[in-house]
Design an enzyme around this catalytic site. Structure first.
Site, mmCIF file in Angstrom:
data_model
loop_
_atom_site.group_PDB
_atom_site.id
_atom_site.type_symbol
_atom_site.label_atom_id
_atom_site.label_comp_id
_atom_site.label_asym_id
_atom_site.label_seq_id
_atom_site.Cartn_x
_atom_site.Cartn_y
_atom_site.Cartn_z
ATOM 1 N N CYS A 1 0.880 -1.210 0.185
ATOM 2 C CA CYS A 1 -0.015 -0.042 0.082
ATOM 3 C C CYS A 1 0.831 1.237 -0.015
ATOM 4 O O CYS A 1 1.776 1.258 0.708
ATOM 5 C CB CYS A 1 -0.801 0.010 1.295
ATOM 6 N N CYS B 1 0.311 3.387 3.348
ATOM 7 C CA CYS B 1 0.756 2.824 4.826
ATOM 8 C C CYS B 1 2.028 3.491 5.068
ATOM 9 O O CYS B 1 3.007 3.752 4.294
ATOM 10 C CB CYS B 1 0.925 1.151 4.968
ATOM 11 N N HIS C 1 -4.284 0.369 8.169
ATOM 12 C CA HIS C 1 -4.690 -0.058 6.612
ATOM 13 C C HIS C 1 -6.089 -0.511 6.776
ATOM 14 O O HIS C 1 -6.969 -0.100 5.599
ATOM 15 C CB HIS C 1 -3.676 -0.979 6.004
ATOM 16 N N ASN D 1 -13.749 9.611 -1.096
ATOM 17 C CA ASN D 1 -14.344 8.524 -2.009
ATOM 18 C C ASN D 1 -14.230 7.231 -1.122
ATOM 19 O O ASN D 1 -13.153 6.823 -1.135
ATOM 20 C CB ASN D 1 -13.859 8.488 -3.324
ATOM 21 N N SER E 1 -9.366 3.618 -5.139
ATOM 22 C CA SER E 1 -8.503 2.574 -5.599
ATOM 23 C C SER E 1 -7.534 2.174 -4.595
ATOM 24 O O SER E 1 -6.742 1.171 -4.921
ATOM 25 C CB SER E 1 -7.460 3.097 -6.850
ATOM 26 N N HIS F 1 -6.991 1.896 2.029
ATOM 27 C CA HIS F 1 -6.433 2.552 2.971
ATOM 28 C C HIS F 1 -7.139 4.094 3.381
ATOM 29 O O HIS F 1 -7.626 4.744 2.445
ATOM 30 C CB HIS F 1 -5.004 2.815 2.930
ATOM 31 N N HIS G 1 -8.515 7.216 3.794
ATOM 32 C CA HIS G 1 -8.094 8.546 3.112
ATOM 33 C C HIS G 1 -8.870 9.288 2.501
ATOM 34 O O HIS G 1 -9.915 8.955 2.038
ATOM 35 C CB HIS G 1 -6.656 8.359 2.271
ATOM 36 N N GLN H 1 -9.444 13.355 0.209
ATOM 37 C CA GLN H 1 -8.555 14.310 -0.433
ATOM 38 C C GLN H 1 -9.060 15.761 -0.581
ATOM 39 O O GLN H 1 -10.097 15.884 0.065
ATOM 40 C CB GLN H 1 -8.777 13.994 -2.026
HETATM 41 O O1 LIG Z 1 -7.893 10.680 -7.178
HETATM 42 P P1 LIG Z 1 -8.408 9.232 -7.109
HETATM 43 O O2 LIG Z 1 -9.327 8.859 -5.984
HETATM 44 O O3 LIG Z 1 -7.627 8.333 -7.756
HETATM 45 O O4 LIG Z 1 -9.669 9.130 -8.125
HETATM 46 C C1 LIG Z 1 -11.012 8.996 -7.989
HETATM 47 O O5 LIG Z 1 -11.660 10.404 -7.276
HETATM 48 C C2 LIG Z 1 -11.495 11.320 -8.242
HETATM 49 C C3 LIG Z 1 -12.183 12.367 -7.762
HETATM 50 O O6 LIG Z 1 -13.439 12.383 -7.268
HETATM 51 C C4 LIG Z 1 -12.345 11.112 -9.616
HETATM 52 O O7 LIG Z 1 -11.912 12.171 -10.590
HETATM 53 C C5 LIG Z 1 -11.917 9.620 -10.298
HETATM 54 O O8 LIG Z 1 -12.627 9.422 -11.470
HETATM 55 C C6 LIG Z 1 -11.688 8.683 -9.000
HETATM 56 O O9 LIG Z 1 -11.411 7.272 -9.515
#
Ligand SMILES: O=P(O)(O)O[C@H]1O[C@H](CO)[C@@H](O)[C@H](O)[C@H]1O
Ligand SMILES: O=P(O)(O)O[C@H]1O[C@H](CO)[C@@H](O)[C@H](O)[C@H]1O
Lengths: 403, 403
Positions: free
Chosen positions: A54, A57, A122, A162, A170, A173, A175, A177
């Site tokens: 990861c 981590c 994690h 997300n 993806s 873990h 998190h 943004q």
């Molecule tokens: O930035 P990440 O987590 O890799 O990507 C994810 O969040 C983003 C922000 O909502 C989106 O644009 C991506 O399509 C999604 O896969």
């Protein structure tokens, strides 16, 4: 054919934040489902608390940046995204005003993208974390916002999470943004504008009023409060339904025959309220609102931060308990832009949106597709039914209550 | 750091139909993907041309309606949805104007839902059908619209197709739907309003102008045409960029230094144009526009209908060829509302939107989640790059060219 029943008859509800309508078709939950099922995001399968592969981590090497090694962090960890959607260093976009075509409008967008790890562990999620563990996450959000707010090129900081593969995440873990940009993004700009218009008309904050509306004492009146059947335009112009020159008086919902009945409240405490909004689009969408008028997380005192941590823990636990899975969602914090505009700051009212995709079970989501993309957002169960389902779930996590 | 390059630097583009912005981050296509992959919707696995369990195949019994048996239809077949989202028979919603609360606005929605089978053949899609086979589908769409347009309770007919399990379609038998409602749904209402405003300002139809802009002869100018870098508000107010009292003159893009270069055109014929719109949100989103100002499918003559059938076949073939799969999408037809409002009819310009979810391959889609739901729509490759990929695909289906 009897009288109108919101649990059985199609209706649409107005979202005042986005100035748009949502179709609600409650009888449609009876439809059998033969379509796509997702893999369950089951939190009962134990994943390791440390994964050497990861890139989030502690101590591990990061994606695409072999020279970067994560520190041995103990609670949260913030770094700049290795694959940012917006960047600080890019050339100016040269303007050619003479050839302006309203159909080909484009602007440069500079900015910065951060990743905010919630825990070194994690396999944790907000739902598994205690209030004391969530507090540092709130502080990390505040830190990101505060450290960017005086940069001249950053006018807005959008913090979000997300959660779950189904929501495009993806890496499991825990998190979130922050995407911070020169422009105020579409959704926030629109909310601000609609809140501003509300304030001009009623001389009050829309979300302060909404907190008041939703928390009024339950009564025996029939649902929904303050309903109306006018034409959209009539309502949007706002002229039709405010008779007797009362347009400068804030809407009162104190009349017993129409008072709301708390049926959309999921949970609340001294500082925060969590509701399934009257105009929710996603089946189990919720909104967490500050009960007092604060514009940013930074303005919260320690007691309020603890209240936020508590409501986040309780809400995410209820979510996990609903379908006994690690409940996926996109969550985002709407607070004041960092553009230094005083009016924007005064208009803003701190709130969080949770948009979870699931509808029927851990594996069947709601598809917002054809009619929704081309016509109008559409939901099956009513917001009141969704709130009831969530309040019936315990705020103790099902995995913990099994122990 | 050189000059601004639309293939590498972040920018946002304005969608004049929805009055909203889309963030474009082209450098982000280099990001490795470790997230969720879908099951490929591979059209090379042969499914039967008749499925005895399919409730849409000719002669079969329908879902939930044991008394209903489908006729032995030869081309298309239209029937009322057994699980409609809106219904004709429901009670009036009684209005209580005195207790109007702008935060709790609701309206009753009556309507009708139809299913439109495109072919008796269970394993066909529009991409597999000939122009002669698509013509009856267009006639079925016209039939549904025309048969509803004089009903006083139906003010709008939204025809759409959800194709593929990933787009919430629960039956692979080729079919679309029509949801017809008392209200004009949000998206159409918004498009109408923005087209109306454009017309008031420029005395021309927005989409007629857009067809003109996109089909101008290619030239050597640098992309993009008519770009500008002003503030969103300045543009939306529309006051800044229209100097010298020219606001009543339609935007001209004839100046050679800024003329568009056809780089967003996917295909076209005498009556229809297919482009990846300048403001596309979905990676391979397209728009099919009538080249002349017609408001509805019903107004097309036989040659124009054939041209529509041709462009639909060519576009869906290119889509399938892009990732060698049965390409999923939601498609919808925007035509004039059926509310009898003459101005609405005159403002409308027939067009179709295609919203396909795939980004990288048959199994990796674009997730419109966190930032997109909370902040702003976001795309990775530019519309011009998407259009180039699609034009490079043959309009002969890969399965046929293999034979
Ligand atoms: O930035 P990440 O987590 O890799 O990507 C994810 O969040 C983003 C922000 O909502 C989106 O644009 C991506 O399509 C999604 O896969
Ligand atoms: O009516 P269907 O095809 O069963 O259902 C599908 O299309 C509808 C209209 O876009 C959506 O509301 C549903 O979520 C989707 O699964």
């Amino acid at each position: 054919i009897g009288s109108f029943d919101f649990n059985h008859h199609s209706h649409r509800r107005f979202n005042p934040l986005t100035n748009s309508w949502v179709l609600c078709s409650p009888h449609r939950t009876q439809r059998p489902w033969q379509g796509k099922e997702e893999d369950a995001e089951d939190s009962s399968t134990t994943s390791p608390s440390f994964d050497s592969k990861c890139y989030l981590c502690p101590g591990n090497t990061r994606a695409n940046k072999t020279i970067h090694r994560n520190p041995d962090y103990k609670d949260t960890f913030v770094f700049e995204n290795d694959f940012p959607a917006v960047q600080q260093d890019q050339p100016e976009l040269v303007v050619d005003d003479d050839s302006f075509n309203p159909l080909l409008q484009v602007e440069s967008v500079r900015g910065q993208c951060h990743v905010i790890c919630f825990s070194p562990n994690h396999d944790k999620t907000l739902a598994d974390m205690s209030e004391q563990e969530i507090l540092p996450v709130i502080d990390a959000w505040i830190h990101v916002y505060d450290s960017l707010k005086d940069k001249p090129d950053i006018n807005h900081v959008q913090i979000f999470e997300n959660k779950g593969a189904i929501m495009g995440c993806s890496n499991p873990h825990p998190h979130g943004q922050a995407w911070s940009t020169q422009d105020i993004p579409q959704e926030t700009a629109q909310e601000l504008e609609n809140m501003h218009r509300y304030k001009e008309k009623y001389h009050r904050c829309m979300l302060c009023d909404y907190v008041m509306t939703e928390t009024k004492t339950k009564d025996t009146s029939s649902f929904p409060a303050g309903s109306m059947n006018g034409k959209a335009n009539a309502v949007m112009n706002g002229s039709t339904h405010l008779t007797n020159g009362t347009s400068s008086i804030p809407p009162k919902s104190s009349s017993t025959s129409t008072a709301p009945d708390g049926s959309r409240i999921v949970c609340e405490n001294a500082s925060f309220l969590c509701v399934v909004p009257f105009w929710a689009t996603w089946p189990f969408e919720t909104m967490v609102l500050a009960k007092t008028h604060v514009a940013t997380l930074s303005e919260l005192n320690q007691a309020q931060k603890l209240d936020l941590a508590t409501i986040l823990r309780q809400l995410t636990c209820r979510y996990d308990n609903l379908f006994k899975c690690s409940f996926p969602y996109s969550m985002g914090i709407h607070q004041a832009p960092t553009d230094g505009n005083r009016e924007h700051h005064e208009t803003s009212h701190l709130h969080l949106h949770f948009y979870p995709p699931l509808l029927r079970s851990a594996t069947v989501k709601k598809f917002l597709v054809g009619f929704e993309l081309l016509g109008q957002a559409q939901r099956d169960l009513t917001p009141e039914q969704a709130a009831k389902r969530l309040t019936e779930c315990s705020y103790v996590h099902y995995k913990k209550s099994r122990v």
